[in-house]
Design a protein around this motif. Structure first.
Motif, PDB file in Angstrom:
ATOM      1  N   SER A  46      10.466   3.564   8.143  1.00  0.00           N
ATOM      2  CA  SER A  46      10.706   4.884   7.685  1.00  0.00           C
ATOM      3  C   SER A  46      11.645   6.389   7.556  1.00  0.00           C
ATOM      4  O   SER A  46      11.167   6.685   6.334  1.00  0.00           O
ATOM      5  CB  SER A  46      10.842   5.579   9.725  1.00  0.00           C
ATOM      6  OG  SER A  46      11.758   5.351  10.256  1.00  0.00           O
ATOM      7  N   ILE A  47      13.096   4.861   7.486  1.00  0.00           N
ATOM      8  CA  ILE A  47      14.272   5.064   7.053  1.00  0.00           C
ATOM      9  C   ILE A  47      13.880   5.186   5.611  1.00  0.00           C
ATOM     10  O   ILE A  47      14.148   5.993   4.432  1.00  0.00           O
ATOM     11  CB  ILE A  47      15.568   4.959   7.421  1.00  0.00           C
ATOM     12  CG1 ILE A  47      15.086   4.994   9.144  1.00  0.00           C
ATOM     13  CG2 ILE A  47      16.168   5.054   6.404  1.00  0.00           C
ATOM     14  CD1 ILE A  47      17.085   3.965   9.647  1.00  0.00           C
ATOM     15  N   GLU A  48      13.319   4.085   5.067  1.00  0.00           N
ATOM     16  CA  GLU A  48      13.777   3.890   3.810  1.00  0.00           C
ATOM     17  C   GLU A  48      12.322   4.785   3.021  1.00  0.00           C
ATOM     18  O   GLU A  48      12.041   5.148   1.565  1.00  0.00           O
ATOM     19  CB  GLU A  48      13.298   2.391   3.204  1.00  0.00           C
ATOM     20  CG  GLU A  48      12.566   1.642   1.562  1.00  0.00           C
ATOM     21  CD  GLU A  48      12.848   0.417   1.311  1.00  0.00           C
ATOM     22  OE1 GLU A  48      12.533   0.420   0.137  1.00  0.00           O
ATOM     23  OE2 GLU A  48      12.839  -0.014   2.650  1.00  0.00           O
ATOM     24  N   LEU A  49      10.926   5.077   4.164  1.00  0.00           N
ATOM     25  CA  LEU A  49       9.948   4.990   3.292  1.00  0.00           C
ATOM     26  C   LEU A  49      10.712   7.173   3.409  1.00  0.00           C
ATOM     27  O   LEU A  49      10.571   8.045   1.986  1.00  0.00           O
ATOM     28  CB  LEU A  49       8.693   5.232   3.902  1.00  0.00           C
ATOM     29  CG  LEU A  49       7.131   6.335   3.250  1.00  0.00           C
ATOM     30  CD1 LEU A  49       7.290   4.999   2.203  1.00  0.00           C
ATOM     31  CD2 LEU A  49       6.504   5.623   4.511  1.00  0.00           C
ATOM     32  N   ALA A  50      11.024   7.921   4.036  1.00  0.00           N
ATOM     33  CA  ALA A  50      11.346   9.144   3.349  1.00  0.00           C
ATOM     34  C   ALA A  50      12.382   9.084   2.688  1.00  0.00           C
ATOM     35  O   ALA A  50      12.258  10.343   1.754  1.00  0.00           O
ATOM     36  CB  ALA A  50      12.695   9.245   5.258  1.00  0.00           C
ATOM     37  N   ARG A  51      12.626   7.815   1.570  1.00  0.00           N
ATOM     38  CA  ARG A  51      13.769   8.871   0.136  1.00  0.00           C
ATOM     39  C   ARG A  51      12.973   9.001  -0.761  1.00  0.00           C
ATOM     40  O   ARG A  51      13.429   9.253  -1.724  1.00  0.00           O
ATOM     41  CB  ARG A  51      14.964   7.222  -0.027  1.00  0.00           C
ATOM     42  CG  ARG A  51      15.467   7.175   1.564  1.00  0.00           C
ATOM     43  CD  ARG A  51      15.997   5.541   0.894  1.00  0.00           C
ATOM     44  NE  ARG A  51      17.329   5.098   1.931  1.00  0.00           N
ATOM     45  CZ  ARG A  51      17.590   4.192   2.466  1.00  0.00           C
ATOM     46  NH1 ARG A  51      17.264   2.943   1.550  1.00  0.00           N
ATOM     47  NH2 ARG A  51      18.351   3.974   3.367  1.00  0.00           N
ATOM     48  N   THR A  52      12.019   8.335  -0.843  1.00  0.00           N
ATOM     49  CA  THR A  52      10.607   8.889  -2.044  1.00  0.00           C
ATOM     50  C   THR A  52       9.367   9.131  -1.452  1.00  0.00           C
ATOM     51  O   THR A  52       8.377   9.598  -1.666  1.00  0.00           O
ATOM     52  CB  THR A  52      10.262   6.781  -2.090  1.00  0.00           C
ATOM     53  OG1 THR A  52       9.373   6.317  -1.300  1.00  0.00           O
ATOM     54  CG2 THR A  52      11.160   6.147  -3.053  1.00  0.00           C
TER      55      THR A  52
ATOM     56  N   THR B  93       0.725  -0.873  -0.422  1.00  0.00           N
ATOM     57  CA  THR B  93       0.001   0.093   0.062  1.00  0.00           C
ATOM     58  C   THR B  93       0.500   1.152  -0.382  1.00  0.00           C
ATOM     59  O   THR B  93       0.182   2.751   0.355  1.00  0.00           O
ATOM     60  CB  THR B  93      -0.609   0.326   1.368  1.00  0.00           C
ATOM     61  OG1 THR B  93       0.186  -0.390   2.468  1.00  0.00           O
ATOM     62  CG2 THR B  93      -1.671  -1.021   1.329  1.00  0.00           C
ATOM     63  N   ALA B  94       2.307   1.308   0.108  1.00  0.00           N
ATOM     64  CA  ALA B  94       3.195   2.174  -0.281  1.00  0.00           C
ATOM     65  C   ALA B  94       2.943   3.028  -0.820  1.00  0.00           C
ATOM     66  O   ALA B  94       3.080   4.642  -1.152  1.00  0.00           O
ATOM     67  CB  ALA B  94       4.597   1.672   0.213  1.00  0.00           C
ATOM     68  N   HIS B  95       2.207   2.378  -2.390  1.00  0.00           N
ATOM     69  CA  HIS B  95       2.173   3.535  -3.586  1.00  0.00           C
ATOM     70  C   HIS B  95       1.393   4.422  -3.222  1.00  0.00           C
ATOM     71  O   HIS B  95       0.827   5.397  -3.985  1.00  0.00           O
ATOM     72  CB  HIS B  95       2.273   2.348  -4.245  1.00  0.00           C
ATOM     73  CG  HIS B  95       0.709   1.863  -4.883  1.00  0.00           C
ATOM     74  ND1 HIS B  95       0.479  -0.041  -3.847  1.00  0.00           N
ATOM     75  CD2 HIS B  95       0.072   1.933  -5.573  1.00  0.00           C
ATOM     76  CE1 HIS B  95      -0.112   0.129  -4.132  1.00  0.00           C
ATOM     77  NE2 HIS B  95      -0.863   0.903  -5.042  1.00  0.00           N
ATOM     78  N   LEU B  96       0.120   3.936  -2.461  1.00  0.00           N
ATOM     79  CA  LEU B  96      -1.343   4.833  -2.225  1.00  0.00           C
ATOM     80  C   LEU B  96      -0.784   6.330  -0.873  1.00  0.00           C
ATOM     81  O   LEU B  96      -2.045   6.636  -1.645  1.00  0.00           O
ATOM     82  CB  LEU B  96      -2.073   3.328  -1.679  1.00  0.00           C
ATOM     83  CG  LEU B  96      -2.763   2.927  -2.648  1.00  0.00           C
ATOM     84  CD1 LEU B  96      -3.751   1.350  -1.545  1.00  0.00           C
ATOM     85  CD2 LEU B  96      -2.891   3.234  -3.668  1.00  0.00           C
ATOM     86  N   LEU B  97       0.786   6.021  -0.908  1.00  0.00           N
ATOM     87  CA  LEU B  97       0.550   6.862  -0.045  1.00  0.00           C
ATOM     88  C   LEU B  97       1.156   8.613  -0.489  1.00  0.00           C
ATOM     89  O   LEU B  97       1.901   8.405  -1.733  1.00  0.00           O
ATOM     90  CB  LEU B  97       1.923   7.091   0.598  1.00  0.00           C
ATOM     91  CG  LEU B  97       1.002   6.040   1.988  1.00  0.00           C
ATOM     92  CD1 LEU B  97       2.516   5.789   2.912  1.00  0.00           C
ATOM     93  CD2 LEU B  97       0.009   6.320   2.862  1.00  0.00           C
ATOM     94  N   PRO B  98       0.621   9.668  -0.889  1.00  0.00           N
ATOM     95  CA  PRO B  98       0.723  10.910  -1.732  1.00  0.00           C
ATOM     96  C   PRO B  98       2.794  11.007  -1.587  1.00  0.00           C
ATOM     97  O   PRO B  98       3.305  11.305  -0.183  1.00  0.00           O
ATOM     98  CB  PRO B  98       0.353  11.902  -1.091  1.00  0.00           C
ATOM     99  CG  PRO B  98      -0.094  11.589   0.372  1.00  0.00           C
ATOM    100  CD  PRO B  98      -0.701   9.889   0.231  1.00  0.00           C
TER     101      PRO B  98
END
Length: 220
Positions: free
Chosen positions: A152-158, A104-109
């Protein structure tokens, strides 16, 4: 938050979160085993149920969890530890929420505040463990906290404005805790308001943290 996805929306806290958000005018999509056949411990099920989701969600909140699978109760001693039951705890409490993020990460703006939050538990704190017991539940929540910290570290990159957090809702009076509450609890409604207040106040500076229902950090 204008749009939210609640995983576990038929449970005590999940249902209250959905209802509270809807009362504020938020567009809420709820997914659960009861309503949609979502099995948090089965990646195939997660893919099947989430594939049809459209648009973006400002908040994705995983409100699932297992305190006592197979009705065996939390272990008071390692002498009664059962490998299969412990593995089930990890499948539901640790791995499941991360598989939800995976799909679902692709659904986050990417260009605005984006929150991925999971319900953890204070007993998952290693530093705050002074009583022992509850082996599988404690360990599975500690693993969840590490998953969230790392993600959280990986998600912050995108997603530069993303906030990925583990939240302790307090002791909530639900069917989930009915047989294990030994001190003061709050209603699901009160808990949901507390959690949403914390989420509303979060900024990217808080990503990767483990927070209680009042927004206070909990030791890892």
């Amino acid at each position: 938050m204008s749009r939210a996805l609640i995983i576990g929306s038929s449970g005590g806290i999940g249902k209250a979160l959905k209802e509270e958000l809807e009362s504020t005018g938020c567009d809420v999509v709820g997914l659960s085993r009861t309503e949609n056949g979502l099995d948090i411990a089965d990646e195939t099920s997660i893919i099947s149920v989430t594939t049809g989701l459209k648009g973006t969600f400002d908040t994705i909140l995983v409100a699932t969890g297992s305190l006592s699978p197979r009705d065996q109760g939390p272990e008071k001693t390692y002498k009664v530890l059962d490998a299969e039951t412990a593995a089930l705890q990890f499948a539901v409490n640790s791995i499941g929420p991360m598989v939800i993020l995976k799909h679902t990460a692709h659904l986050l703006p990417r260009d605005s505040k984006a929150v991925f939050a999971v319900l953890s538990a204070r007993v998952g704190s290693i530093g705050d463990n002074h009583l022992g017991g509850w082996y599988s539940y404690r360990a599975s929540k500690a693993a969840l906290n590490q998953f969230i910290r790392t993600a959280s570290i990986e998600l912050a990159r995108t997603h530069k404005r993303s906030i990925c957090v583990a939240l302790h809702p307090g002791t909530v009076a639900t069917e989930f805790t009915r047989n294990y509450t030994t001190h003061t609890s709050v209603s699901s409604s009160v808990s949901s308001k507390n959690l949403l207040n914390v989420i509303d106040g979060l900024t990217p500076r808080e990503t990767g943290q483990f927070l209680d229902w009042a927004g206070n950090p909990i030791p890892w």
